[in-house]
Design a protein around this motif. Structure first.
Motif, PDB file in Angstrom:
ATOM      1  N   GLU A 294       1.118   3.643  -9.683  1.00  0.00           N
ATOM      2  CA  GLU A 294       1.023   4.880  -8.874  1.00  0.00           C
ATOM      3  C   GLU A 294       1.983   4.911  -7.685  1.00  0.00           C
ATOM      4  OE1 GLU A 294      -1.656   3.369  -9.905  1.00  0.00           O
ATOM      5  OE2 GLU A 294      -3.059   4.824 -10.786  1.00  0.00           O
ATOM      6  N   LEU A 295       2.068   3.766  -6.979  1.00  0.00           N
ATOM      7  CA  LEU A 295       2.872   3.750  -5.745  1.00  0.00           C
ATOM      8  C   LEU A 295       4.347   4.016  -6.025  1.00  0.00           C
ATOM      9  CD1 LEU A 295       1.555   0.616  -3.795  1.00  0.00           C
ATOM     10  CD2 LEU A 295       1.051   3.020  -3.356  1.00  0.00           C
TER      11      LEU A 295
ATOM     12  N   THR B 147       0.806  -1.222   0.000  1.00  0.00           N
ATOM     13  CA  THR B 147       0.000   0.000   0.000  1.00  0.00           C
ATOM     14  C   THR B 147       0.840   1.274   0.000  1.00  0.00           C
ATOM     15  OG1 THR B 147      -0.199  -0.315   2.386  1.00  0.00           O
ATOM     16  CG2 THR B 147      -2.065  -1.010   1.038  1.00  0.00           C
ATOM     17  N   ALA B 148       2.152   1.135   0.281  1.00  0.00           N
ATOM     18  CA  ALA B 148       3.025   2.309   0.213  1.00  0.00           C
ATOM     19  C   ALA B 148       4.437   1.824  -0.063  1.00  0.00           C
ATOM     20  CB  ALA B 148       2.991   3.087   1.528  1.00  0.00           C
TER      21      ALA B 148
END
Ligand code: NDP
Length: 308
Positions: free
Chosen positions: A246-247, A85-86
């Motif tokens: 995106e990340l 997620t990151a």
């Protein structure tokens, strides 16, 4: 709490990620792979795969992916449920967060997060996904031999898919929302020279029509206000793809569409130690066998990097 340290971290549970894990495990890189939200990847949105070499009678897409996963696990890869997620690729080792909480660090990173086809967003389109609605003519066109189909879109992909389908199907409608095609002139000419392709200009799809057997047609709205139905058995979307980058885009170079750029035939990105494989770096070929091949390249590149 000590942060978990991983030598080779692979993000993505599609053909690219699993193949990278197979090679990385055999190279004793102790790979850890996070499968993300959609284990198996885009292939799981289709049914039978007839063009993956080695399966003379075709193979169930979900089975193929489950087998690739098992092969990676059997060779020693640590395949985990969970989505990254990151990420912070500005530090060494690289850092990633999984499911919003667990943090880990990695010496080498293979990004194989794939891409998703764009859909129109109609409930009826969702309802008939896999029952006549498809975003891949190369994958599913064969099931519509001698039938009538529609392709939505006016770009190079739509033209390429329409001409491919025209070779198999009786009639191909192209549903184009403007009065021009976005595709290159060469592709436009190929489409216009194909007698069994009919372009429906200035049309938007209101609804995909169907019954218990699947898609039977589509209801279209033309810019002049006319609403009309076409009868088709297959409804193909070709309105673009969206790479899941995106990340990582704050660090690795991408093209304007967001596809991660790799160096001349390798999997190397603009960040040393970060490799990309599969559809997240492939706007053109987008086939499972290509994704698998590029996963192999990424593992070999990561091995070379880690053992340098
Ligand atoms: P594109 O973005 O080029 O084209 C998308 C098409 O879908 C456009 O015609 C667009 O219409 C239409 N569209 C988008 N949203 C909707 C919607 N909601 N309803 C109806 N129509 C919609 O995507 P492609 O996948 O075709 O191509 C991506 C890239 O890959 C391009 O750079 C292309 O050139 C390249 N490519 C090259 C190939 C080759 O050289 N052989 C083969 C395939 C792709 P509008 O024009 O009105 O925006």
């Amino acid at each position: 709490m000590d942060m978990e340290h991983v030598r080779c971290l692979i993000i993505g549970g599609g053909p690219a990620g699993y193949t990278a894990a197979i090679y990385a495990a055999r190279a004793a890189l102790s790979p850890v792979l996070y499968e993300g939200m959609e284990p198996g990847g885009q292939l799981t949105t289709t049914t039978v795969v007839e063009n993956f070499p080695g399966f003379p009678n075709g193979v169930d897409a979900n089975q193929l992916m489950a087998d690739m996963r098992s092969q990676a696990v059997n060779l020693g890869a640590d395949v985990r449920r969970g989505a990254v997620t990151a990420a912070d690729l500005g530090v060494r080792p690289f850092r990633v967060t999984v499911d919003g909480s667990a943090e880990l660090e990695a010496d080498a990173l293979i990004i194989a997060t794939g891409a998703t086809a764009r859909y129109l967003g109609l409930p009826s389109e969702q309802k008939f996904r896999g029952m006549g609605v498809s975003a891949c003519a190369t994958c599913d066109g064969f099931f519509y031999r001698r039938k009538d189909v529609a392709v939505v879109g006016g770009g190079d992909t739509a033209c390429e898919e329409a001409t491919y389908l025209a070779g198999l199907c009786r009639k191909v409608y192209m549903i184009v929302r403007r009065d021009v095609l976005r595709a290159s002139v060469a592709m436009q000419e190929r489409v216009k020279a194909t007698p069994n392709i009919e372009i429906l200009w200035n049309c938007n799809t209101q609804e995909v029509l169907g019954d218990a057997s699947g898609v039977t047609g589509a209801r279209l709205l033309r810019k002049d206000g006319e609403v009309f139905d076409i009868q088709v058995d297959g409804f193909f979307l070709a309105i673009g793809h969206h790479p899941a980058s995106e990340l990582f885009a704050p660090w690795v170079a991408t093209d304007p569409e967001g596809y991660i750029l790799t160096e001349g035939g390798s999997s190397r990105t603009s960040v040393e130690g970060v490799f990309a494989a599969g559809d997240v770096q492939d706007p053109v070929y987008r086939q499972a066998v290509n994704a698998a091949a590029s996963g192999c390249r990424a593992a070999l590149d990561a091995e070379k990097y880690l053992k340098r």
